[in-house]
Structure formats: structure tokens, C-alpha cells
Design a protein around this motif. Structure first.
Motif, PDB file in Angstrom:
ATOM      1  N   THR A  24       0.741  -1.124  -0.045  1.00  0.00           N
ATOM      2  CA  THR A  24       0.130  -0.231   0.013  1.00  0.00           C
ATOM      3  C   THR A  24       0.756   0.781  -0.219  1.00  0.00           C
ATOM      4  O   THR A  24       1.908   1.025   0.135  1.00  0.00           O
ATOM      5  CB  THR A  24      -0.607   0.202   1.193  1.00  0.00           C
ATOM      6  N   VAL A  25       0.292   2.460  -0.359  1.00  0.00           N
ATOM      7  CA  VAL A  25       1.111   3.412   0.000  1.00  0.00           C
ATOM      8  C   VAL A  25       1.921   3.579   1.394  1.00  0.00           C
ATOM      9  O   VAL A  25       2.889   3.857   1.825  1.00  0.00           O
ATOM     10  CB  VAL A  25       0.476   5.271  -0.488  1.00  0.00           C
ATOM     11  N   GLY A  26       0.790   2.888   2.208  1.00  0.00           N
ATOM     12  CA  GLY A  26       1.068   3.028   3.039  1.00  0.00           C
ATOM     13  C   GLY A  26       2.493   2.421   3.770  1.00  0.00           C
ATOM     14  O   GLY A  26       3.862   2.760   4.592  1.00  0.00           O
ATOM     15  N   THR A  27       2.612   0.998   3.559  1.00  0.00           N
ATOM     16  CA  THR A  27       3.616   0.203   3.405  1.00  0.00           C
ATOM     17  C   THR A  27       4.829   0.836   3.069  1.00  0.00           C
ATOM     18  O   THR A  27       5.671   0.183   3.094  1.00  0.00           O
ATOM     19  CB  THR A  27       3.092  -1.245   3.355  1.00  0.00           C
ATOM     20  N   LEU A  28       4.813   1.249   2.050  1.00  0.00           N
ATOM     21  CA  LEU A  28       5.726   2.094   0.684  1.00  0.00           C
ATOM     22  C   LEU A  28       6.555   2.994   1.792  1.00  0.00           C
ATOM     23  O   LEU A  28       7.245   2.645   1.937  1.00  0.00           O
ATOM     24  CB  LEU A  28       5.601   2.240  -0.306  1.00  0.00           C
ATOM     25  N   ALA A  29       5.679   3.981   2.050  1.00  0.00           N
ATOM     26  CA  ALA A  29       6.320   4.614   2.984  1.00  0.00           C
ATOM     27  C   ALA A  29       6.988   4.373   4.028  1.00  0.00           C
ATOM     28  O   ALA A  29       8.544   4.955   4.957  1.00  0.00           O
ATOM     29  CB  ALA A  29       4.782   5.743   3.054  1.00  0.00           C
ATOM     30  N   ASP A  30       6.297   3.296   5.228  1.00  0.00           N
ATOM     31  CA  ASP A  30       7.020   2.971   5.668  1.00  0.00           C
ATOM     32  C   ASP A  30       8.185   2.128   5.586  1.00  0.00           C
ATOM     33  O   ASP A  30       9.838   1.917   6.384  1.00  0.00           O
ATOM     34  CB  ASP A  30       6.200   1.498   5.797  1.00  0.00           C
ATOM     35  N   ALA A  31       8.425   1.784   4.345  1.00  0.00           N
ATOM     36  CA  ALA A  31      10.104   1.375   3.785  1.00  0.00           C
ATOM     37  C   ALA A  31      11.286   2.159   3.236  1.00  0.00           C
ATOM     38  O   ALA A  31      11.929   1.902   3.597  1.00  0.00           O
ATOM     39  CB  ALA A  31       9.598   0.139   2.308  1.00  0.00           C
ATOM     40  N   VAL A  32      10.444   3.333   2.830  1.00  0.00           N
ATOM     41  CA  VAL A  32      11.597   4.209   2.692  1.00  0.00           C
ATOM     42  C   VAL A  32      11.558   4.701   4.151  1.00  0.00           C
ATOM     43  O   VAL A  32      13.105   4.908   4.394  1.00  0.00           O
ATOM     44  CB  VAL A  32      10.166   5.295   1.948  1.00  0.00           C
ATOM     45  N   GLU A  33      11.020   5.275   5.082  1.00  0.00           N
ATOM     46  CA  GLU A  33      11.002   5.523   6.091  1.00  0.00           C
ATOM     47  C   GLU A  33      12.494   4.102   7.179  1.00  0.00           C
ATOM     48  O   GLU A  33      13.399   4.892   7.934  1.00  0.00           O
ATOM     49  CB  GLU A  33       9.947   5.326   7.336  1.00  0.00           C
ATOM     50  N   ARG A  34      12.318   3.432   7.091  1.00  0.00           N
ATOM     51  CA  ARG A  34      13.348   2.221   7.527  1.00  0.00           C
ATOM     52  C   ARG A  34      14.347   2.243   7.251  1.00  0.00           C
ATOM     53  O   ARG A  34      15.748   2.455   6.925  1.00  0.00           O
ATOM     54  CB  ARG A  34      12.645   1.175   7.048  1.00  0.00           C
ATOM     55  N   PHE A  35      14.675   2.455   5.108  1.00  0.00           N
ATOM     56  CA  PHE A  35      15.489   3.118   4.180  1.00  0.00           C
ATOM     57  C   PHE A  35      16.651   4.191   5.160  1.00  0.00           C
ATOM     58  O   PHE A  35      17.610   4.245   4.965  1.00  0.00           O
ATOM     59  CB  PHE A  35      15.522   2.693   3.388  1.00  0.00           C
ATOM     60  N   ILE A  36      16.012   4.798   4.933  1.00  0.00           N
ATOM     61  CA  ILE A  36      16.714   6.493   5.674  1.00  0.00           C
ATOM     62  C   ILE A  36      16.876   5.992   7.522  1.00  0.00           C
ATOM     63  O   ILE A  36      17.952   6.693   7.213  1.00  0.00           O
ATOM     64  CB  ILE A  36      14.738   7.614   6.175  1.00  0.00           C
ATOM     65  N   HIS A  37      16.504   5.501   8.131  1.00  0.00           N
ATOM     66  CA  HIS A  37      17.000   5.033   9.356  1.00  0.00           C
ATOM     67  C   HIS A  37      17.804   3.974   9.088  1.00  0.00           C
ATOM     68  O   HIS A  37      19.129   4.085   9.843  1.00  0.00           O
ATOM     69  CB  HIS A  37      16.145   4.793  10.255  1.00  0.00           C
TER      70      HIS A  37
END
Length: 259
Positions: free
Chosen positions: A58-71
């Protein structure tokens, strides 16, 4: 782990592409950005060279993935720029409290019910058409007439686009394993939530093409209501992808907004 490319030097900047695309979508503005910045362009999960997510897309889980990448990459507070679905993802990260500057180019998620239905029907038809004619894409994208016929929905001047860029973009509609799930999330999922006045940790600029036929210009007013602290920038003679139709102006906007 998301596949990414990193070029240039200076203050870091993360680029997030849209539906069916890949980091190659940024090629028209990459030289201008990397001349001043350390630019990191990612392939979202299930697009480009990144494996799909395990679980629902979902848009939300893709955003989660980008957030994890950043961290994971130690990029907390990095400046963000996104296009289309990627523009919605970076807005979502800003809403969640990301402290870097954010530039969102023609984001989805601000449509009314009628606009959502039109978007769903048109993007579904476009994906089906591209998949049906995939063997002919190398031939069709070499001609200005072919590029115009295939990308009239997305660009204000598709005949001017680089044939290799167009071919790469359209092939992503055929071979991105997460495209259908992400498309359904955009069509059927919740609209983009906003950020009340005074709640954003970083600056937000929303760019919109005046000739956008995907996320039509009237949706910019809704985006501004939901993100009252954001600044709105209009691109003249521009469709859904400012970094294609107005590359010099887009690079200047990103650099100025994230300096």
C-alpha cells in the motif's frame, strides 16, 4: 533492502519515484542536482531493481519502507523529493514528523470521489494497453508520434522526451511486480491525510503542473487545505512529471527549497 544509486557531493537529498517507475525517472534532472548535492535515488520495493515487500503493498507500507531505509542508512533528517506516488510518500513522511525539507511533485491522494474513479479507470486502461503492446514498445518509443500517443496523459510535450527514458518508464508498467497492488491502493485506499497548521517539522513545497491530466490541477487546492503550511509552486506548460517537461525549473525548485 532497497536498491539505490548515489552520486554527487554536498548536502544529502533523497529522490522517490512514482507508480510503475524507477530511479531512472530522475535522469533528466540528475546532472543539475548532483552538481550541488549528494543525491540518493531509490527504487521502491517491487519496482526497478528492488524486491517486493513481504506482505501487503500500500502507499502506507511503501512509506514505511522508505522510512526504514532512511534510518538504516543513517539519513535521518535528509531532504526529500518525490514524484506522483513518490510525492505522496514524501508528504506522508513529512506528516509523520520527518524533519528534512520536502518537495512533492504532483502528488496523488487529493482527489474527490469522481476524480478517483476517473484516475482509476484511466490508469488501469493505460497499464493494460502498455502490457498488450509491450513487444512493440522499442519501435513505438523511437518516434515522436509514438511517444505522443503513449504519454499524452502524462506529459504536456511527450514528443520531446528522450526515447530511452520513455521506453524504460513504460517497460516498468509491464514488469514491476508491485504495480497492481500499489495501483489498487491508490484507487481504493484512503486519501492522503494532512498536517495541521504548525505541526510540520520541516518545510514542504508542493509543485503542480498546470496541464496535469493524472492528478488534475484543481486537486492542488485540496492539498493546500490539508497541508496549510506548505508552499505551492505552479509549473506552466507542464504535465504530471515536472522533471520531464520542465527539468531546469524543477531542479531549481528542488535545490532552492532544500538549501
Amino acid at each position: 533492502m532497497m536498491h539505490f544509486e548515489r552520486h554527487g557531493s554536498g548536502k544529502p537529498l533523497l529522490l522517490v519515484h512514482g507508480l510503475g517507475s524507477s530511479l531512472r525517472t530522475w535522469d533528466p534532472i540528475m546532472p543539475a542536482l548532483t552538481a550541488e548535492r549528494d543525491v540518493i535515488a531509490v527504487d521502491l520495493p517491487g519496482f526497478g531493481k528492488t524486491r517486493p515487500l513481504i506482505g501487503t503493498v500500500t502507499v502506507g507500507t511503501l512509506a514505511d519502507a522508505v522510512e526504514r531505509f532512511i534510518h538504516t542508512e543513517g539519513l535521518n533528517g535528509i531532504d526529500l523529493a518525490g514524484s506522483s506516488m513518490g510525492a505522496r510518500i514524501v508528504l506522508e513522511l513529512a506528516r509523520r514528523g520527518h524533519s528534512g525539507a520536502t518537495v512533492s511533485l504532483d502528488p496523488g491522494g487529493f482527489w474527490n470521489d469522481g476524480q478517483r474513479r476517473v484516475f482509476g479507470a484511466s490508469i488501469t486502461a493505460s497499464v493494460a494497453l502498455v502490457r498488450a503492446i509491450r513487444p512493440a514498445l522499442p519501435f513505438l518509443t523511437r518516434s515522436a508520434v509514438g511517444r505522443t500517443a503513449l504519454l499524452a496523459q502524462f506529459s504536456a510535450k511527450p514528443w520531446q522526451l528522450d526515447p530511452s527514458l520513455v521506453l524504460t518508464e513504460l517497460e516498468g508498467f509491464s514488469n514491476s511486480p508491485s504495480l497492481d497492488e500499489a495501483r489498487r491502493s491508490l484507487i481504493e485506499g484512503p486519501v492522503q491525510q494532512g498536517a495541521p497548521e504548525g505541526s510540520l517539522a520541516g518545510t514542504v513545497v508542493i509543485g503542480w503542473g498546470r496541464k496535469d491530466r493524472v492528478t488534475v490541477p484543481s486537486q492542488a487546492a485540496t492539498a493546500q487545505k490539508r497541508f496549510p503550511d506548505a508552499k505551492l509552486h505552479w509549473f506552466d506548460e507542464c504535465g504530471h512529471f515536472p522533471h520531464w517537461d520542465q527539468p531546469e525549473q524543477t531542479a531549481r525548485l528542488i535545490l532552492a527549497s532544500t538549501s
